[in-house]
Design a protein around this motif. Structure first.
Motif, mmCIF file in Angstrom:
data_model
loop_
_atom_site.group_PDB
_atom_site.id
_atom_site.type_symbol
_atom_site.label_atom_id
_atom_site.label_comp_id
_atom_site.label_asym_id
_atom_site.label_seq_id
_atom_site.Cartn_x
_atom_site.Cartn_y
_atom_site.Cartn_z
ATOM 1 N N GLU A 26 0.847 -1.267 0.000
ATOM 2 C CA GLU A 26 0.134 -0.022 -0.159
ATOM 3 C C GLU A 26 0.951 1.137 0.162
ATOM 4 O OE1 GLU A 26 -4.062 1.870 2.102
ATOM 5 O OE2 GLU A 26 -3.233 -0.164 2.765
ATOM 6 N N TYR A 27 0.420 2.325 -0.771
ATOM 7 C CA TYR A 27 1.048 3.498 -0.911
ATOM 8 C C TYR A 27 0.066 4.380 -0.344
ATOM 9 C CZ TYR A 27 2.790 7.951 -2.230
ATOM 10 O OH TYR A 27 3.209 9.386 -2.212
ATOM 11 N N ALA A 28 0.503 5.365 0.672
ATOM 12 C CA ALA A 28 -0.548 6.212 1.396
ATOM 13 C C ALA A 28 0.149 7.711 1.424
ATOM 14 C CB ALA A 28 -0.628 5.649 3.029
ATOM 15 N N PRO A 29 -0.466 8.495 0.515
ATOM 16 C CA PRO A 29 0.100 9.909 0.181
ATOM 17 C C PRO A 29 -0.015 11.024 1.427
ATOM 18 C CG PRO A 29 -1.821 9.596 -1.058
ATOM 19 C CD PRO A 29 -1.574 8.295 -0.429
ATOM 20 N N MET A 30 -1.372 10.570 2.210
ATOM 21 C CA MET A 30 -1.656 11.636 2.938
ATOM 22 C C MET A 30 -2.157 11.203 4.535
ATOM 23 S SD MET A 30 -1.937 15.060 3.003
ATOM 24 C CE MET A 30 -2.771 16.454 3.861
ATOM 25 N N LEU A 31 -2.645 10.102 4.411
ATOM 26 C CA LEU A 31 -3.539 9.435 5.566
ATOM 27 C C LEU A 31 -2.946 8.241 5.918
ATOM 28 C CD1 LEU A 31 -7.102 10.412 4.532
ATOM 29 C CD2 LEU A 31 -5.571 11.671 6.331
ATOM 30 N N VAL A 32 -2.795 7.775 7.316
ATOM 31 C CA VAL A 32 -2.462 6.522 7.720
ATOM 32 C C VAL A 32 -3.291 5.402 7.134
ATOM 33 C CG1 VAL A 32 -2.171 4.969 9.760
ATOM 34 C CG2 VAL A 32 -1.415 7.367 9.668
ATOM 35 N N PRO A 33 -2.832 4.200 6.533
ATOM 36 C CA PRO A 33 -3.504 3.278 5.873
ATOM 37 C C PRO A 33 -4.509 2.700 7.088
ATOM 38 C CG PRO A 33 -1.128 2.911 5.140
ATOM 39 C CD PRO A 33 -1.332 3.738 6.269
ATOM 40 N N PRO A 70 -1.567 -11.954 5.638
ATOM 41 C CA PRO A 70 -0.654 -11.531 4.375
ATOM 42 C C PRO A 70 0.495 -10.814 5.105
ATOM 43 C CG PRO A 70 -2.597 -10.062 4.633
ATOM 44 C CD PRO A 70 -2.736 -11.031 5.706
ATOM 45 N N VAL A 71 1.532 -10.413 4.162
ATOM 46 C CA VAL A 71 2.488 -9.708 4.198
ATOM 47 C C VAL A 71 2.081 -8.345 4.002
ATOM 48 C CG1 VAL A 71 4.647 -8.805 3.510
ATOM 49 C CG2 VAL A 71 4.440 -11.278 3.956
ATOM 50 N N LEU A 72 2.144 -7.199 4.959
ATOM 51 C CA LEU A 72 1.691 -6.000 4.496
ATOM 52 C C LEU A 72 2.779 -5.074 4.313
ATOM 53 C CD1 LEU A 72 -0.290 -3.441 4.244
ATOM 54 C CD2 LEU A 72 -0.135 -3.438 6.810
ATOM 55 N N TRP A 73 2.990 -4.444 3.074
ATOM 56 C CA TRP A 73 4.317 -3.304 2.816
ATOM 57 C C TRP A 73 3.671 -2.243 2.779
ATOM 58 C CZ3 TRP A 73 9.256 -5.751 1.337
ATOM 59 C CH2 TRP A 73 10.230 -4.817 1.328
ATOM 60 N N ALA A 74 3.758 -1.211 3.635
ATOM 61 C CA ALA A 74 2.988 0.046 3.495
ATOM 62 C C ALA A 74 4.267 1.160 3.503
ATOM 63 C CB ALA A 74 2.207 0.376 4.701
ATOM 64 N N VAL A 75 3.860 1.907 2.242
ATOM 65 C CA VAL A 75 4.984 3.086 2.015
ATOM 66 C C VAL A 75 4.040 4.223 2.520
ATOM 67 C CG1 VAL A 75 6.262 4.591 0.443
ATOM 68 C CG2 VAL A 75 6.531 2.100 0.176
ATOM 69 N N LEU A 76 4.374 5.103 3.447
ATOM 70 C CA LEU A 76 3.727 6.263 3.705
ATOM 71 C C LEU A 76 4.565 7.442 3.344
ATOM 72 C CD1 LEU A 76 3.277 5.395 7.561
ATOM 73 C CD2 LEU A 76 1.903 4.482 5.607
ATOM 74 N N HIS A 77 3.989 8.588 2.650
ATOM 75 C CA HIS A 77 4.588 9.706 2.250
ATOM 76 C C HIS A 77 4.903 10.384 3.726
ATOM 77 C CE1 HIS A 77 5.633 13.539 0.853
ATOM 78 N NE2 HIS A 77 5.595 12.961 -0.210
ATOM 79 N N GLU A 78 5.933 11.327 3.657
ATOM 80 C CA GLU A 78 6.253 11.918 4.928
ATOM 81 C C GLU A 78 5.020 12.876 5.476
ATOM 82 O OE1 GLU A 78 9.843 14.652 6.752
ATOM 83 O OE2 GLU A 78 10.123 13.864 4.868
ATOM 84 N N ALA A 79 4.338 13.076 4.677
ATOM 85 C CA ALA A 79 3.188 13.859 4.784
ATOM 86 C C ALA A 79 2.332 13.503 5.637
ATOM 87 C CB ALA A 79 2.369 14.395 3.691
ATOM 88 N N VAL A 80 2.179 11.897 5.648
ATOM 89 C CA VAL A 80 1.363 11.177 6.540
ATOM 90 C C VAL A 80 1.706 11.387 7.981
ATOM 91 C CG1 VAL A 80 0.544 8.957 7.057
ATOM 92 C CG2 VAL A 80 0.839 9.349 4.854
ATOM 93 N N LEU A 81 3.062 11.541 8.401
ATOM 94 C CA LEU A 81 3.594 11.852 9.380
ATOM 95 C C LEU A 81 3.330 13.198 10.168
ATOM 96 C CD1 LEU A 81 6.885 10.076 9.388
ATOM 97 C CD2 LEU A 81 4.745 8.877 9.343
ATOM 98 N N ARG A 82 3.585 14.086 9.187
ATOM 99 C CA ARG A 82 3.858 15.692 9.381
ATOM 100 C C ARG A 82 2.354 16.467 9.411
ATOM 101 N NH1 ARG A 82 9.064 15.948 11.406
ATOM 102 N NH2 ARG A 82 10.576 14.960 9.848
ATOM 103 N N VAL A 83 1.514 15.953 8.514
ATOM 104 C CA VAL A 83 0.646 17.042 8.528
ATOM 105 C C VAL A 83 -0.580 16.383 9.439
ATOM 106 C CG1 VAL A 83 -1.584 17.196 7.091
ATOM 107 C CG2 VAL A 83 0.555 17.109 5.947
#
Length: 279
Positions: free
Chosen positions: A107-114, A159-172
Motif C-alpha cells: 500500500e502507498y499512502a500519500p496523506m493518511l495512515v492506511p 498476508p505480508v503488509l508492505w506500506a509506504v507512507l509519504h512523509e506528509a502522513v507523519l507531518r500533516v
C-alpha cells in the motif's frame, strides 16, 4: 474435493453462497467443467471455483455473461446485486473482500495512515470528518468496521503488509498532537511486533521518482491474478486488467526504491511521535 469446497456449502447461509450454488447448478446442468465455463466467460476455472465456493464477491459484468451463457434472463445479475451488499463503502467493498484472501498487500499512502494501521482515535477523527453530516451512530459503525479489517494482519494466513507512507502522513496534523503521537507509536509497535508488517517512509525530498499520487493498494494471491486498487476522496476503483496492474506494481517498486530504509523509516516515525508527545 479441495477445489470444490462449494459442494459442502449451505446455499442458504448468505446471498453469496446462494449465488455460488446457483452457478454450480447451472454449470453442471449445461455439462461444463469449471475450466470450460471459465473459457466461455473469459476467466480461469479456479476463478469460477472461487465464486462457487463463495470466497469471491460476484461481479456484475461476469454475472451478465453467465446469464447470457445459460440463457437465465437476469437471474445472476439480480443475485449479484443482492450478494454485493456490504458494510464497507460500495467502491471499497471488493477490495475489502480481497484483502482477506491476499498473500501480499502493498500500500502507498500519500496523506493518511492506511486503514489497516489506524488506531481507533485516529480512525474516528477521519471518519467523523468524512461523514460530517451523518449521525454519531453511523460514524461509530464505520469506525468499528474499519478496525475489524485489522484482524486480517493476525492469524496463520495473515498476508505480508508492505506500506509506504509519504512523509506528509507523519507531518500533516489531521488530528490533535496526542492522537497523532499515539497513532505513530502504534505504527512503530506494529512493525516491531509483527514480522509480516513492513513500513517505509517516502521523504519530502524524494521528488519525482515516486509518481504515485493517490492511495494505491496492490494485492497478490495464492491462486488468482493480482489486482490493484486506487482511491481518492469518496471514490475508489478496483483494477484487474493485467497490464495496468503491472504498471501500478512498477510504480510501487519505484516508490519503495525512493523511500528511506525500513530502519531509517522506523526511527523517523518514532522521532516525529516524540515531537507530537512533547507538544
Amino acid at each position: 474435493m479441495s477445489h470444490h469446497r462449494s459442494l459442502d456449502l449451505d446455499p442458504y447461509t448468505s446471498p453469496r453462497a446462494f449465488y455460488g450454488s446457483e452457478l454450480r447448478r447451472e454449470r453442471e446442468a449445461a455439462g461444463y467443467s469449471q475450466g470450460q465455463l471459465g473459457e466461455r466467460a473469459f476467466c480461469s476455472g479456479s476463478y469460477i471455483g472461487q465464486f462457487e465456493a463463495a470466497t469471491r464477491r460476484p461481479q456484475p459484468d461476469l454475472s451478465q455473461l453467465f446469464d447470457g451463457i445459460f440463457g437465465t434472463g437476469e437471474h445472476f445479475q439480480r443475485l449479484c446485486r443482492l450478494a454485493r451488499k456490504s458494510k464497507h463503502a460500495s467502491y471499497f467493498a471488493d477490495a475489502a473482500e480481497l484483502e482477506k484472501q491476499a498473500k501480499t498487500i502493498c500500500e502507498y499512502a500519500p496523506m493518511l495512515v492506511p486503514g489497516l494501521l489506524q488506531t481507533e482515535a485516529y480512525a474516528r477523527v477521519l471518519v467523523s470528518a468524512a461523514q460530517r453530516f451523518e449521525p454519531e451512530v453511523i460514524v461509530e459503525e464505520l469506525v468499528r468496521t474499519r478496525l475489524r479489517r485489522q484482524t486480517v494482519l493476525t492469524g496463520p494466513t495473515a498476508p505480508v503488509l508492505w506500506a509506504v507512507l509519504h512523509e506528509a502522513v507523519l507531518r500533516v496534523r489531521v488530528a490533535s498532537a496526542s492522537v497523532m503521537a499515539e497513532q505513530l507509536v502504534g505504527i512503530a509497535e506494529t512493525v516491531r511486533n509483527n514480522r509480516r508488517v513492513m513500513v517505509q517512509v517516502l521523504p519530502f525530498d524524494a521528488g519525482a521518482d515516486a509518481f504515485l499520487n493517490s492511495t494505491t493498494i496492490n494485492m497478490t494471491f495464492v491462486d488468482g491474478p493480482p489486482v490493484a486498487y486506487t482511491e481518492s476522496a469518496y471514490t475508489g476503483q478496483l483494477i484487474e486488467e493485467t497490464p495496468l496492474v503491472a504498471q501500478y506494481q512498477r510504480a510501487y517498486d519505484l516508490t519503495k526504491a525512493a523511500s528511506l530504509s525500513p530502519e531509517a523509516s522506523l526511527s523517523l516515525i518514532e522521532s516525529v511521535a516524540k515531537d507530537y508527545a512533547n507538544q
